[in-house]
Motif scaffolding. Structure first.
Motif, PDB file in Angstrom:
ATOM      1  N   TYR A  39       2.418   9.900  13.005  1.00  0.00           N
ATOM      2  CA  TYR A  39       3.079   8.891  12.535  1.00  0.00           C
ATOM      3  C   TYR A  39       4.389   9.818  11.480  1.00  0.00           C
ATOM      4  N   SER A  97       7.556   9.712   9.066  1.00  0.00           N
ATOM      5  CA  SER A  97       9.086   9.459   8.697  1.00  0.00           C
ATOM      6  C   SER A  97      10.069  10.830   8.480  1.00  0.00           C
ATOM      7  N   HIS A 128      16.388   6.765   6.603  1.00  0.00           N
ATOM      8  CA  HIS A 128      16.271   8.134   6.021  1.00  0.00           C
ATOM      9  C   HIS A 128      17.305   9.221   5.943  1.00  0.00           C
ATOM     10  N   ASN A 185       4.644   6.889   4.631  1.00  0.00           N
ATOM     11  CA  ASN A 185       3.346   6.521   4.173  1.00  0.00           C
ATOM     12  C   ASN A 185       2.842   5.058   5.168  1.00  0.00           C
ATOM     13  N   ALA A 219       4.256   1.549   3.977  1.00  0.00           N
ATOM     14  CA  ALA A 219       5.205   0.835   4.922  1.00  0.00           C
ATOM     15  C   ALA A 219       5.292  -0.164   5.703  1.00  0.00           C
ATOM     16  N   LEU A 279       0.712  15.386   6.419  1.00  0.00           N
ATOM     17  CA  LEU A 279       1.481  16.446   5.555  1.00  0.00           C
ATOM     18  C   LEU A 279       2.401  15.386   4.516  1.00  0.00           C
ATOM     19  N   LYS A 295       4.687  14.811  -2.157  1.00  0.00           N
ATOM     20  CA  LYS A 295       4.411  14.060  -3.562  1.00  0.00           C
ATOM     21  C   LYS A 295       3.230  12.992  -2.269  1.00  0.00           C
ATOM     22  N   ASN A 335       1.144   9.381  -2.356  1.00  0.00           N
ATOM     23  CA  ASN A 335       1.845   8.035  -2.781  1.00  0.00           C
ATOM     24  C   ASN A 335       0.271   7.715  -2.330  1.00  0.00           C
ATOM     25  N   GLU A 357       6.483  22.588   7.136  1.00  0.00           N
ATOM     26  CA  GLU A 357       5.979  21.683   8.497  1.00  0.00           C
ATOM     27  C   GLU A 357       6.065  23.095  10.005  1.00  0.00           C
ATOM     28  N   THR A 367      11.907  -9.404   2.046  1.00  0.00           N
ATOM     29  CA  THR A 367      11.554  -8.285   1.905  1.00  0.00           C
ATOM     30  C   THR A 367      11.966  -6.584   1.737  1.00  0.00           C
ATOM     31  N   THR A 414       9.254   3.232   0.149  1.00  0.00           N
ATOM     32  CA  THR A 414       7.612   2.262  -0.707  1.00  0.00           C
ATOM     33  C   THR A 414       7.600   3.279  -1.343  1.00  0.00           C
ATOM     34  N   TYR A 470       8.857  -4.425  -1.374  1.00  0.00           N
ATOM     35  CA  TYR A 470       7.986  -3.918  -0.762  1.00  0.00           C
ATOM     36  C   TYR A 470       7.880  -2.385  -1.286  1.00  0.00           C
ATOM     37  N   ASN A 483       3.958  -6.743   0.753  1.00  0.00           N
ATOM     38  CA  ASN A 483       3.730  -6.495   2.223  1.00  0.00           C
ATOM     39  C   ASN A 483       2.204  -6.513   2.243  1.00  0.00           C
ATOM     40  N   LYS A 534      12.443  -9.278   7.157  1.00  0.00           N
ATOM     41  CA  LYS A 534      13.169 -10.281   6.381  1.00  0.00           C
ATOM     42  C   LYS A 534      13.072 -11.682   7.078  1.00  0.00           C
TER      43      LYS A 534
HETATM   44  N1  LIG Z   1       8.221  -5.552   3.866  1.00  0.00           N
HETATM   45  C1  LIG Z   1       9.475  -4.389   4.156  1.00  0.00           C
HETATM   46  N2  LIG Z   1       8.157  -3.549   4.273  1.00  0.00           N
HETATM   47  C2  LIG Z   1       9.312  -2.640   4.608  1.00  0.00           C
HETATM   48  C3  LIG Z   1      10.461  -2.527   4.936  1.00  0.00           C
HETATM   49  C4  LIG Z   1      10.896  -3.618   4.286  1.00  0.00           C
HETATM   50  O1  LIG Z   1      11.848  -3.721   4.416  1.00  0.00           O
HETATM   51  N3  LIG Z   1      10.530  -4.435   3.837  1.00  0.00           N
HETATM   52  N4  LIG Z   1      11.150  -1.423   5.525  1.00  0.00           N
HETATM   53  C5  LIG Z   1      10.802  -0.408   6.603  1.00  0.00           C
HETATM   54  C6  LIG Z   1      11.379   0.814   6.879  1.00  0.00           C
HETATM   55  S1  LIG Z   1      13.038   0.395   7.287  1.00  0.00           S
HETATM   56  C7  LIG Z   1      11.100   1.873   6.904  1.00  0.00           C
HETATM   57  S2  LIG Z   1      12.047   3.076   7.190  1.00  0.00           S
HETATM   58  C8  LIG Z   1       9.828   1.615   6.133  1.00  0.00           C
HETATM   59  C9  LIG Z   1       9.423   3.737   5.698  1.00  0.00           C
HETATM   60  O2  LIG Z   1       7.798   4.281   5.741  1.00  0.00           O
HETATM   61  P1  LIG Z   1       7.620   5.193   5.275  1.00  0.00           P
HETATM   62  O3  LIG Z   1       9.132   6.054   5.833  1.00  0.00           O
HETATM   63  O4  LIG Z   1       6.181   5.704   5.944  1.00  0.00           O
HETATM   64  O5  LIG Z   1       8.030   5.452   3.818  1.00  0.00           O
HETATM   65  P2  LIG Z   1       8.308   6.344   2.553  1.00  0.00           P
HETATM   66  O6  LIG Z   1       8.099   5.469   1.622  1.00  0.00           O
HETATM   67  O7  LIG Z   1       9.929   6.835   3.279  1.00  0.00           O
HETATM   68  O8  LIG Z   1       7.439   7.841   2.871  1.00  0.00           O
HETATM   69  C10 LIG Z   1       7.655   8.589   1.331  1.00  0.00           C
HETATM   70  C11 LIG Z   1       6.450   9.210   1.310  1.00  0.00           C
HETATM   71  O9  LIG Z   1       6.898  10.322   1.973  1.00  0.00           O
HETATM   72  C12 LIG Z   1       6.734  12.344   1.479  1.00  0.00           C
HETATM   73  N5  LIG Z   1       6.960  13.243   1.960  1.00  0.00           N
HETATM   74  C13 LIG Z   1       8.672  12.999   1.538  1.00  0.00           C
HETATM   75  N6  LIG Z   1      10.446  14.263   1.489  1.00  0.00           N
HETATM   76  C14 LIG Z   1       8.222  15.159   3.266  1.00  0.00           C
HETATM   77  C15 LIG Z   1       8.868  16.483   4.037  1.00  0.00           C
HETATM   78  O10 LIG Z   1      10.333  15.921   3.650  1.00  0.00           O
HETATM   79  N7  LIG Z   1       8.002  16.733   4.619  1.00  0.00           N
HETATM   80  C16 LIG Z   1       6.670  15.119   4.584  1.00  0.00           C
HETATM   81  N8  LIG Z   1       6.147  15.852   4.940  1.00  0.00           N
HETATM   82  N9  LIG Z   1       6.629  13.974   4.024  1.00  0.00           N
HETATM   83  C17 LIG Z   1       7.598  13.967   3.061  1.00  0.00           C
HETATM   84  C18 LIG Z   1       6.212  11.338   0.596  1.00  0.00           C
HETATM   85  O11 LIG Z   1       4.894  12.233   0.318  1.00  0.00           O
HETATM   86  C19 LIG Z   1       6.485  10.654   0.420  1.00  0.00           C
HETATM   87  O12 LIG Z   1       5.758  10.156  -0.532  1.00  0.00           O
HETATM   88  O13 LIG Z   1       9.103   1.174   5.710  1.00  0.00           O
HETATM   89  C20 LIG Z   1       9.082   0.126   6.264  1.00  0.00           C
HETATM   90  N10 LIG Z   1       8.198  -1.009   5.846  1.00  0.00           N
END
Ligand SMILES: Nc1nc2c(c(=O)[nH]1)N[C@H]1C(S)=C(S)[C@@H](COP(=O)(O)OP(=O)(O)OC[C@H]3O[C@@H](n4cnc5c(=O)[nH]c(N)nc54)[C@H](O)[C@@H]3O)O[C@H]1N2
Ligand SMILES: Nc1nc2c(c(=O)[nH]1)N[C@H]1C(S)=C(S)[C@@H](COP(=O)(O)OP(=O)(O)OC[C@H]3O[C@@H](n4cnc5c(=O)[nH]c(N)nc54)[C@H](O)[C@@H]3O)O[C@H]1N2
Ligand code: SF4
Ligand SMILES: [Mo]
Length: 757
Positions: A163, A165, A407, A467, A471, A491, A494, A496, A550, A654, A663, A727, A731, A748
């Protein structure tokens, strides 16, 4: 508890006092206050150093920075850095978590933290493991990490998944998918599955390409922007500058959003201190507030009005599109009463909107999560594409379709092949490189991955950022599903909540990585507008840090699993070689092969259309009929709550508050919406009063999975029948339907019962 232990739960005082009036526009002085607080803080010099570093902004996909310097965008304009960028950097330049802290904190204690508290623990700065039977994360050596990881990957390829991000680099993304596909697994779930996958699927089936076709240059040429389901004033603040400039030159902005977002009505941009900052700039020329999930009906309505106003561009349709007559027939035959009942917007407003579109020489159609995170997200995208095509607003400078991505490098991940829908061309290049076919077994996207894990079908999961726990919807189910995986490798930069709740059965490892601006390697990223930026090497501020890049981590595992097949993986630790491989494999990325020498950042070839011919089999755009959604809410009795006194069923959207990045919560209040903490529900006063509920009352909000109690009612400018919550906390309570063609959850439009016992 000693001081270090108590540090994480200390919450910084808010920027505003409670009794301060609600801001009456987006942006404005609170933003300046935030900049000043942070840039003059003890961390200030580190922050400035980072802002000036030649690397792309970490935060959103709008993109700025890179080789032109931290404050310059691809058009060479200065002052292009928003406060969200500072927020993201401030979190990354926190001190490292101490080993002694982890020794003293049990996993149960860590699980009690909120998202904000978890982020404030600081940076991961050495590798740790949580093994079965242990209640602490413990430091572990790199030798041991690689030994355990190699064993974990030594299983049936389909039982391995990743997975990711979109904050990491193109280089890491390319290597991740190469390693996985060399192994024989296509299980490359990605956060885009939860985000813009419906845009990719919808655009690809019509235009043969899945990304925005509008460059920044092109956007600046437009006369009208339709902004649907996006809160750019929070999530893509520099886009607001383009909207301001458009309005100033007499252009139009059509906003489509069930919530009257303050910043989309009026926005005070610090980029224009004299013109905009004090009094604000008008944004929306017209603001439509449809029922959540009804945008297809609204766009079919706009099409119907265009037909009735005789404003359809017939020559364009005939010359450049296919299946247009079916689309026209649908709009013609769908009655106004069905359209207005479904979307809740009046015929008059729809007709006015159509007039604005028809009378604007050049129109750009932009959208974000309000459009995609629906069970008909692909239809939503197609209904927008149809509207653009019917008015000839594609394939010309100043026009086109512009998904506003998430992102800062999420689009790069897709381009690099981190997707379950691999482009044929990339597949063929990879097969040539490997000297054999890729596995024909389709990969798991994010939701399929969770189902597979729940069914005990996954042994090993590697998460490159993100996360996964936080997410996804239905948090408890996700937690249970991840708990059936034997090994999870995170990987991360910070901590979470995923690191504390998304635990594997046997071992959970955390690999601390360098972020973009401190990476010892040069890396690249791709913005939502298809612009590739080069990030210079950097240094970390962390003392005694034991971090890994990475790219180094992925190549080392790949080397241990695959040896020298099909390439010398360790040689790829020099990212210049990775870029050369990318240049040979990824369509449109040819220029990346020379970027180390030229330093020339570039727009990816084949993505921006200045002619209306497209990479489809016929060269024409394929139009699709978009069935109107059936939007019925359940009855209160369907929620199985018997003993409530007052309540109402609402369509809950949401999404994001002002002070969060996905997150990760940075600040708990959302001042612009009048929500002073995270446990609020925004609803319409008329709905509340009809149900006998009062503002600031604490209620229970129940979805189809579980419920949240003690939620404060906040009245705001949101359409009747709709509500909004934040969110990742929300969730927990719902298990939404998925968009059938993209697998994206309908975040949504979540039916909930809001009630009082
Ligand atoms: N209910 C609800 N749920 C949703 C959404 C919503 O609108 N409503 N939106 C959705 C959407 S659009 C998305 S994109 C997802 C987001 O889902 P994810 O992308 O999985 O979650 P993030 O919170 O962006 O992840 C943050 C973490 O990424 C790590 N990180 C930050 N920078 C770096 C880096 O350079 N390298 C590495 N390896 N790690 C790093 C840190 O540990 C940080 O805690 O959530 C989804 N979930
Ligand atoms: N500061 C900051 N920046 C970010 C992020 C962040 O969390 N913080 N996240 C990044 C990521 S990964 C993403 S995907 C983007 C997300 O950016 P956005 O998509 O702007 O964010 P959301 O909060 O999910 O929701 C956007 C809007 O959709 C509206 N909406 C909800 N339902 C509907 C509907 O049915 N129809 C219409 N027309 N509108 C609807 C909501 O009222 C809200 O205003 O931002 C990126 N940038
Ligand atoms: S708009 Fe996005 S890319 Fe630009 S500075 Fe703000 S967060 Fe960074
Ligand atoms: Mo996203």
């Amino acid at each position: 508890m000693n001081q270090k232990q108590s540090k994480p739960v200390k919450v910084t005082p808010s920027l505003h006092s409670e009794d301060e009036d609600l801001p009456d526009m987006g942006g404005g002085l609170p933003v300046i206050k935030y900049w000043a607080e942070h840039t003059f803080s003890p961390q200030g010099w580190q922050l400035w150093k980072t802002l000036l570093h030649k690397s792309a902004c970490l935060s959103c996909s709008w993109g700025t920075g890179g080789q032109k310097g931290g404050f310059t965008n691809e058009a060479g304009e200065k002052l292009q850095r928003c406060m969200k960028s500072v927020e993201a950097i401030a979190a990354e330049i926190q001190p490292g978590i101490e080993g002694s802290f982890l020794e003293q904190q049990t996993i149960e204690q860590l699980q009690k933290l909120t998202s904000q508290q978890a982020d404030r623990l600081g940076r991961w700065s050495f590798p740790v493991v949580l093994s079965e039977g242990s209640c602490h994360y413990q430091r572990i050596s790199w030798d041991e990490i690689y030994r355990l990881t190699t064993i974990a990957f030594n299983t049936t390829p389909q039982r391995v998944a990743s997975y990711s991000s979109g904050r990491s680099s193109n280089e890491a993304a390319f290597l991740l998918q190469l390693m996985m596909r060399t192994l024989g697994s296509n299980n490359l779930a990605d956060c885009s599955d939860l985000c813009h996958a419906p845009s990719t699927v919808g655009l690809k089936r019509t235009f043969g390409t899945g990304t925005s076709m509008v460059s920044l240059k092109s956007l600046k040429e437009t006369d009208c922007i339709v902004l649907a389901g996006s809160n750019a004033s929070y999530n893509h603040p520099r886009l607001m500058n383009e909207l301001i400039k458009l309005r100033e030159k007499g252009g139009k902005v059509i906003v489509i959003n069930p919530v009257k977002e303050k910043g989309l009505v009026k926005f005070a941009s610090p980029a224009f201190p004299l013109k905009s900052l004090l009094n604000g700039s008008d944004i929306a020329s017209i603001y439509l507030q449809p029922i959540p999930g009804s945008d297809t009906a609204l766009f079919v309505g706009i099409q119907k009005a265009l037909i009735e106003q005789e404003k359809v561009n017939q020559e364009f349709l005939q010359a450049y599109t296919e299946n247009w007559s079916e689309v026209i027939s649908q709009a013609r035959e769908t009655s106004w009463s069905i359209i207005t009942e479904t979307c809740g917007v009046s015929q008059r407003e729809i007709e006015t909107t159509a007039q604005i579109i028809a009378s604007s020489p050049k129109v750009v159609f932009a959208w974000a999560m309000g459009i995609t995170q629906q069970d008909n997200g692909v239809d939503n995208v197609s209904s927008i594409a149809n509207t653009a095509l019917m008015t000839g607003n594609v394939g010309r400078l100043g026009t086109g379709l512009m998904p506003v991505r998430g992102h800062s490098n999420v689009q790069g991940f897709g381009s690099m092949g981190v997707t379950v829908r691999l482009k044929k061309q990339i597949q063929q290049s990879l097969e040539k490189l490997l000297g054999r076919s890729l596995s024909p077994i389709p990969g798991y996207d994010t939701q399929a991955l969770i189902e597979a894990a729940d069914a005990g079908k996954i042994d090993t999961l590697i998460c490159v950022g993100g996360n996964l726990y936080g997410a996804n919807p239905n948090s408890d189910q996700v937690k249970g599903a991840l708990g059936k995986i034997k090994t999870i490798i995170y990987l991360a930069t910070k901590p979470n909540l995923g690191h504390f709740h998304g635990l594997a059965k046997e071992q959970t490892m955390i690999i601390p990585v360098f972020n973009r601006f401190e990476n010892p390697h040069k890396t690249t990223v791709e913005s939502g507008n298809n612009f590739v930026r080069l990030n210079n090497e950097g240094k970390t501020h962390l003392k005694n840090a034991d971090l890994v890049a990475e790219v180094d981590f992925l190549t080392e595992i790949a080397h241990r699993i695959h040896g020298e097949y099909p390439i010398n993986w360790r040689k790829l630790q020099d990212t210049e070689y990775v870029r050369q491989l990318i240049a040979k494999t990824i369509p449109g990325y040819e220029k990346i092969g020379d970027i180390d020498r030229t330093r020339e950042e570039f727009t990816i070839g084949g993505r921006i259309f200045n002619q209306p011919t497209f990479p489809t089999s016929s060269g024409k755009a394929q139009m699709f009929v978009t069935p109107l959604p059936q939007l019925k809410l359940p009855q209160p009795s369907d929620f199985g709550v018997t003993n409530y006194t007052r309540g109402i069923v609402l369509a809950l959207m949401t999404g994001r508050g002002y002070g969060q990045h996905n997150t990760v919560v940075y600040r708990t209040e959302d001042k612009y919406r009048g929500m002073s903490h995270r446990n609020c529900i925004l609803m319409n006063r008329v709905d509340g009063e009809k149900a006998g509920l009062q503002e600031h009352q604490r209620v229970t909000v129940k979805g189809n999975a579980s419920q949240l109690e003690n939620i404060e009612i906040i009245y705001g400018e949101i359409r009747l029948g709709a509500a909004l919550m934040f969110y990742p906390e929300v969730n927990l309570i719902f298990n939404p339907p998925l968009e059938s063609r993209s697998g994206t959850p309908a975040f949504k439009r979540v039916p909930v019962l809001v009630y009082l016992n």
